[in-house]
Enzyme design. Structure first.
Site, mmCIF file in Angstrom:
data_model
loop_
_atom_site.group_PDB
_atom_site.id
_atom_site.type_symbol
_atom_site.label_atom_id
_atom_site.label_comp_id
_atom_site.label_asym_id
_atom_site.label_seq_id
_atom_site.Cartn_x
_atom_site.Cartn_y
_atom_site.Cartn_z
ATOM 1 N N HIS A 64 -76.998 25.536 -20.075
ATOM 2 C CA HIS A 64 -77.509 25.320 -18.717
ATOM 3 C C HIS A 64 -79.032 25.301 -18.806
ATOM 4 C CE1 HIS A 64 -73.543 25.609 -16.901
ATOM 5 N NE2 HIS A 64 -73.308 26.603 -17.746
ATOM 6 N N GLY A 70 -76.089 31.932 -9.581
ATOM 7 C CA GLY A 70 -76.175 31.825 -8.136
ATOM 8 C C GLY A 70 -74.960 32.348 -7.405
ATOM 9 N N THR A 100 -71.826 25.808 -11.462
ATOM 10 C CA THR A 100 -71.319 26.033 -10.112
ATOM 11 C C THR A 100 -72.233 25.424 -9.054
ATOM 12 O OG1 THR A 100 -70.572 28.186 -10.947
ATOM 13 C CG2 THR A 100 -70.388 27.810 -8.589
ATOM 14 N N ARG A 164 -63.683 28.807 -8.248
ATOM 15 C CA ARG A 164 -64.933 28.137 -7.893
ATOM 16 C C ARG A 164 -64.857 26.619 -8.036
ATOM 17 N NH1 ARG A 164 -68.356 31.364 -12.168
ATOM 18 N NH2 ARG A 164 -66.298 31.170 -13.151
ATOM 19 N N HIS A 225 -64.552 27.700 -22.850
ATOM 20 C CA HIS A 225 -64.211 29.073 -22.449
ATOM 21 C C HIS A 225 -62.767 29.405 -22.837
ATOM 22 C CE1 HIS A 225 -67.872 28.463 -20.293
ATOM 23 N NE2 HIS A 225 -67.342 27.888 -19.234
ATOM 24 N N ARG A 228 -61.218 33.092 -23.223
ATOM 25 C CA ARG A 228 -61.135 34.020 -22.090
ATOM 26 C C ARG A 228 -60.026 35.051 -22.266
ATOM 27 N NH1 ARG A 228 -64.057 32.981 -17.594
ATOM 28 N NH2 ARG A 228 -64.761 30.840 -17.198
ATOM 29 N N ASP A 286 -73.193 28.502 -23.962
ATOM 30 C CA ASP A 286 -73.234 28.631 -22.500
ATOM 31 C C ASP A 286 -74.553 29.295 -22.082
ATOM 32 O OD1 ASP A 286 -72.193 28.118 -19.996
ATOM 33 O OD2 ASP A 286 -71.028 29.968 -19.896
ATOM 34 N N SER A 290 -74.717 32.010 -16.028
ATOM 35 C CA SER A 290 -74.452 33.394 -15.624
ATOM 36 C C SER A 290 -73.133 33.839 -16.240
ATOM 37 C CB SER A 290 -74.394 33.503 -14.107
ATOM 38 O OG SER A 290 -73.314 32.753 -13.589
#
Length: 394
Positions: A64, A70, A100, A164, A225, A228, A286, A290
């Protein structure tokens, strides 16, 4: 200038043994047991790398670059990537993405950051789009973004199996994949669709549905991801056996690990043990994204920031803690992401490839020196690259 790296132990990422490597014009022009250059009128730098490992510069498929986050309000937006952090982490090629937030973050800003990082000495690309549907683009058309905008190599990270996400349907995802593929075919790019996979039990079901119901191969998608949870990892291994490539996220926290996430290094080792093809596994950082902690009700209860240095840490941990071979672990951070991203000139040490190289201290795997496109960015653990905002007082 010519650069001659002498007597390094070369991992390309397959092991080549002790070699000399000659670099000219930003590319590797010769690899041999011994290279002697005599009577040259050109400037020649000779680097004694005896006792060091020479490995490809890392290829980070998800950063990113303009910041992310955020989810906890405007004050939880994360900062943009620092050029020097990438250099210290040995990352020479990276792909920027929105996440996001595609409202306060923009594709125009992402484009500008890609150009800035490339001008400063790295090789930076980008994805068009973001988590959400409808797809946001620079030109108003996904296919045109890939075809006409040089740094754009695909679309992503489009979110599925996540609270999301925009909850895309199979039809919508198939159309996106088809447009990205055609844009890639017409422009000589990968046209890959980077997929953010959340923690829903639906996992990769939507991708398998698209494969079943439409003329879209699993290899068109690049889900990330996948470490996870162990259950998602099992879905991912099935995905690789169907021809796809999966990505493990190197950035994590102890809190997230306690919630069931696997370290990327551990996931890599398990995937190899369970028969996933070694070429189908990658590690990304990543970085600047966040790392949100959600409670059982989906409420945010904590936030950290991803680190670009985590790629190096995780492939090394795979070797040291999980007995993965150096070539297999290193490939997940170099050759494999370069392949899925369609960057044939990246991710390896071979004649004709870009001279993107890291020199490592072999006992600790510490990054000693970093080169991108034939230019040193770090030497002997000291940054030598300069940006437009770097001034030297006389």
């Amino acid at each position: 200038m010519l650069t001659l790296i002498k007597q390094a132990t070369v991992f390309a990422p397959r092991i080549l043994g002790v070699c000399d490597v000659l670099i000219a014009g930003g590319r590797i022009v010769q690899i041999d047991n011994k290279i002697d250059i005599q009577g040259s009128q050109l400037s020649l730098e000779v680097v004694d790398a005896q006792g060091r490992y020479l490995v490809p510069g890392y290829v980070d498929s998800l950063v990113h670059t303009t910041g992310g986050g955020g989810e906890g309000g405007f004050n939880t937006r994360t900062p943009e990537l620092d050029f020097f952090d990438a250099v210290r982490g040995g990352v020479t090629t990276l792909v920027g993405a929105l996440g996001t937030d595609a409202s306060t973050r923009s594709l125009g800003d992402l484009f500008g950051k890609a150009k800035a990082l490339t001008n400063d000495g790295l090789s930076c690309y980008m994805y068009t789009g973001s988590y959400e549907l409808p797809i946001k683009t620079l030109t108003g058309n996904l296919r045109n973004d890939i075809m006409f905008i040089d740094p754009v190599i695909g679309v992503g990270e489009l979110a599925i199996a996540d609270h999301r996400s925009s909850q895309p349907t199979a039809n919508e995802l198939a159309r996106i994949a088809a447009d990205a593929r055609v844009g890639g075919l017409l422009s000589g790019k990968s046209g890959i669709v980077m997929i953010h996979v959340g923690d829903s039990s639906r996992a990769l079901d939507l991708l398998f549905q698209v494969q079943r119901d439409f003329d879209v191969k699993l290899s068109q998608f690049y889900p990330t991801h996948i470490n996870r949870s162990t259950s998602l990892l099992d879905h991912g291994i099935e995905f690789t056996k169907g021809g796809g490539t999966i990505d493990f996220t190197a950035s994590t926290t102890e809190h997230i690990l306690k919630m069931g996430e696997l370290r990327a290094s551990h996931a890599l080792a398990l995937a190899l043990e369970k028969g996933a093809p070694d070429h189908s596994l990658t590690i990304s950082s990543d970085a600047q994204g966040s790392l949100p902690h959600f409670d059982e009700h989906g409420n945010l209860d904590g936030l950290d920031i991803g680190s670009i240095a985590s790629i190096h840490d995780e492939w090394v941990r795979a070797v040291v803690d999980h007995n993965v071979s150096i070539p297999n672990a290193l490939a997940a951070a170099t050759r494999n992401p370069a392949r899925v991203l369609g960057l044939s000139h990246k991710g390896g040490i071979a004649v004709g490839k870009d001279a993107d190289l890291n020199l490592l201290e072999p006992s600790s795997f510490t990054i000693d020196s970093v080169m991108c496109r034939g230019k040193w960015l770090m030497r002997s653990e000291k940054i030598v690259a300069k940006t437009a905002f770097h001034y030297t007082r006389r």
